[in-house]
Design an enzyme around this catalytic site. Structure first.
Site, PDB file in Angstrom:
ATOM      1  N   HIS A 167       0.820  -1.225   0.000  1.00 42.60           N
ATOM      2  CA  HIS A 167       0.000   0.000   0.000  1.00 42.60           C
ATOM      3  C   HIS A 167       0.853   1.275   0.000  1.00 42.60           C
ATOM      4  CE1 HIS A 167      -3.643  -2.255   0.452  1.00 42.60           C
ATOM      5  NE2 HIS A 167      -3.290  -2.776   1.618  1.00 42.60           N
ATOM      6  N   ASP A 203      -2.471 -10.414  -2.493  1.00 41.40           N
ATOM      7  CA  ASP A 203      -3.040  -9.968  -1.218  1.00 41.40           C
ATOM      8  C   ASP A 203      -4.538  -9.678  -1.423  1.00 41.40           C
ATOM      9  OD1 ASP A 203      -1.892  -8.541   1.586  1.00 41.40           O
ATOM     10  OD2 ASP A 203      -3.760  -7.648   0.837  1.00 41.40           O
ATOM     11  N   HIS A 205      -6.193  -7.221  -0.411  1.00 40.31           N
ATOM     12  CA  HIS A 205      -6.406  -5.803  -0.705  1.00 40.31           C
ATOM     13  C   HIS A 205      -5.619  -5.396  -1.954  1.00 40.31           C
ATOM     14  CE1 HIS A 205      -6.711  -6.375   3.744  1.00 40.31           C
ATOM     15  NE2 HIS A 205      -7.800  -5.638   3.589  1.00 40.31           N
ATOM     16  N   ASP A 292      -3.999 -12.925   3.610  1.00 44.03           N
ATOM     17  CA  ASP A 292      -5.316 -12.498   4.105  1.00 44.03           C
ATOM     18  C   ASP A 292      -6.462 -12.921   3.180  1.00 44.03           C
ATOM     19  OD1 ASP A 292      -4.353 -10.665   2.266  1.00 44.03           O
ATOM     20  OD2 ASP A 292      -4.517  -8.918   3.590  1.00 44.03           O
TER      21      ASP A 292
HETATM   22  N1  Q9C Z   1     -12.212  -2.855   9.037  1.00 46.15           N
HETATM   23  C1  Q9C Z   1      -2.445  -5.163   4.214  1.00 46.15           C
HETATM   24  O1  Q9C Z   1      -3.033  -6.226   4.141  1.00 46.15           O
HETATM   25  N2  Q9C Z   1      -8.021  -1.362   7.123  1.00 46.15           N
HETATM   26  N3  Q9C Z   1      -3.052  -4.047   4.621  1.00 46.15           N
HETATM   27  C2  Q9C Z   1      -8.867  -2.455   7.378  1.00 46.15           C
HETATM   28  C3  Q9C Z   1     -10.888  -3.230   8.577  1.00 46.15           C
HETATM   29  C4  Q9C Z   1      -6.822  -1.492   6.400  1.00 46.15           C
HETATM   30  C5  Q9C Z   1      -4.448  -4.051   4.992  1.00 46.15           C
HETATM   31  C6  Q9C Z   1     -10.108  -2.023   8.113  1.00 46.15           C
HETATM   32  C7  Q9C Z   1      -6.383  -2.789   5.840  1.00 46.15           C
HETATM   33  C8  Q9C Z   1      -4.971  -2.717   5.327  1.00 46.15           C
HETATM   34  C9  Q9C Z   1      -0.992  -5.096   3.905  1.00 46.15           C
HETATM   35 ZN    ZN Z   2      -4.080  -7.176   2.652  1.00 44.97          ZN
END
Ligand code: Q9C
Ligand code: ZN
Length: 351
Positions: A167, A203, A205, A292
């Site tokens: 990110h 990932d 995301h 994830d």
């Molecule tokens: N309600 C990575 O997996 N916010 N970043 C989540 C959940 C951010 C994930 C909120 C998620 C970032 C590297």
């Molecule tokens: Zn992620």
């Protein structure tokens, strides 16, 4: 055989809380994540576990702006100089130069630290603390070392990075990420002689930072499978119509998938991603490995099982490219061991 690069300095970034769902909750991006994966790869005996070489700052500044890197490096010193609480574990930005046009808020590097934190971040979900730079720079050196090994002729290497990186933007932190380890690995491969590098991000995301870094470049093809940003973080990038710009037109591919996606549909999208990478003619591959996508991940909605990770690894291994695997997300901490080992076993069995 696959060597793993790891630095214990990851534990210097030790957040206690994060902003999620509109309130402060226990942080999920914690040191125990990396410790779990480290123990698992050690027991699996994939190959030696080695320490990273020193940081190549020049390479980092090929993917991040020097002033952003300087901000990260100097952050804690500035925090103390501003007279703020030296005992605080987690700091958060709260104002951004993000809204309005020429007559609205202006993107200015202020003298005040609150302005700088907003200037160099894009969310409030990413705690920064006293040891964040030490950990993030060690994480980047892990990625660089693994990429140098592959550029030097090793068939594959595992960069056990923490904090994660995908990110991290050219000049902004967010999504638990500060330096973009996958982009740094890709740039290291380019500097080491690879003409064309593909980054495949699995990932949950979207890898908005990696996309942004390479969006106008045709030497690095960014391909991402992720939860549809209409429904999921990071919302403002990762949509299917983002295909690159300028010289990079056609060298960005987003394959958003609905929340609830299972292996059968995931594997189909992955096959088309890998076909596009083959058509691109990559000399080397960087995989942003987020675990994830696991069915019981606490912040994610895909449905891959333990066994599905073996299939994921098998498909990635069959691409048969020199590969740097870079660890990204994955927050079901006790399941990270089996999911990492299954992925890497599937990978190595299909080379
Ligand atoms: N309600 C990575 O997996 N916010 N970043 C989540 C959940 C951010 C994930 C909120 C998620 C970032 C590297
Ligand atoms: Zn992620």
């Amino acid at each position: 055989m696959m060597r793993t690069v790891f630095s214990p300095d990851h534990s210097l970034h030790d957040p206690q809380v994060e902003m999620a769902d509109g309130k402060l909750v226990p942080a999920v991006e914690i040191p125990r994540r990396a410790q779990m994966v480290l123990e698992a790869v050690r027991e699996a005996k994939f190959g030696d576990i080695i320490a990273p070489d020193g940081l190549d700052l020049g390479c980092i500044e090929q993917v991040h702006s020097p002033d952003y890197v300087q901000f990260l490096e100097s952050f804690w010193q500035r925090w103390l100089e501003a007279g703020r609480d030296a005992d605080v574990t987690d700091t958060f930005p709260f104002i951004w130069p993000a809204q309005g046009g020429p007559s609205g808020l202006r993107k200015i590097r202020t003298r005040h630290l609150d302005g700088l934190m907003g200037y160099y971040s894009f969310d409030a979900g990413t705690p920064m603390g006293p040891g964040t730079w030490a950990a993030a720079s060690a994480s980047a050196s892990v990625a660089q070392t693994a990429a140098r090994m592959v550029a030097g002729g090793e068939r594959q290497a595992f960069a056990l990075c923490r904090p994660p990186g995908h990110h991290a933007m050219p000049d902004a932190y967010g999504g638990y990420c500060f330096l973009n380890n996958a982009a740094i690995a890709a740039q290291t491969l380019r500097n080491g002689g690879a003409q064309k590098v593909a980054v495949l991000d699995v990932d949950y995301h979207h890898g908005n930072g990696t996309q942004a870094i390479f969006y106008d470049r045709d030497d690095v093809f960014f391909v991402s499978l992720h939860a549809d940003p209409m429904d999921e973080y990071p919302y403002f990038l990762g949509h299917g119509d983002e295909t690159g710009a300028g010289a990079g037109q056609g060298f960005n591919l987003n394959l958003p998938l609905p929340p609830g996606t299972r292996w059968e549909d995931y594997a189909q999208a992955l096959a088309s991603a890998l076909a596009r990478i083959e058509a691109f003619g990559a000399d080397a591959l960087v995989i942003s490995l987020g675990l994830d996508i696991y069915e019981r991940d606490p912040i994610s909605q895909f449905k891959l099982t333990h066994d599905d990770f073996t299939g994921l690894g098998a498909m990635l291994g069959a691409a048969n490219l020199p590969t740097v695997v870079v660890f990204e997300g994955g927050y079901a901490v006790d399941a990270l061991a089996v999911n990492a080992v299954n992925t890497l076993t599937g990978f190595l069995d299909n080379r």
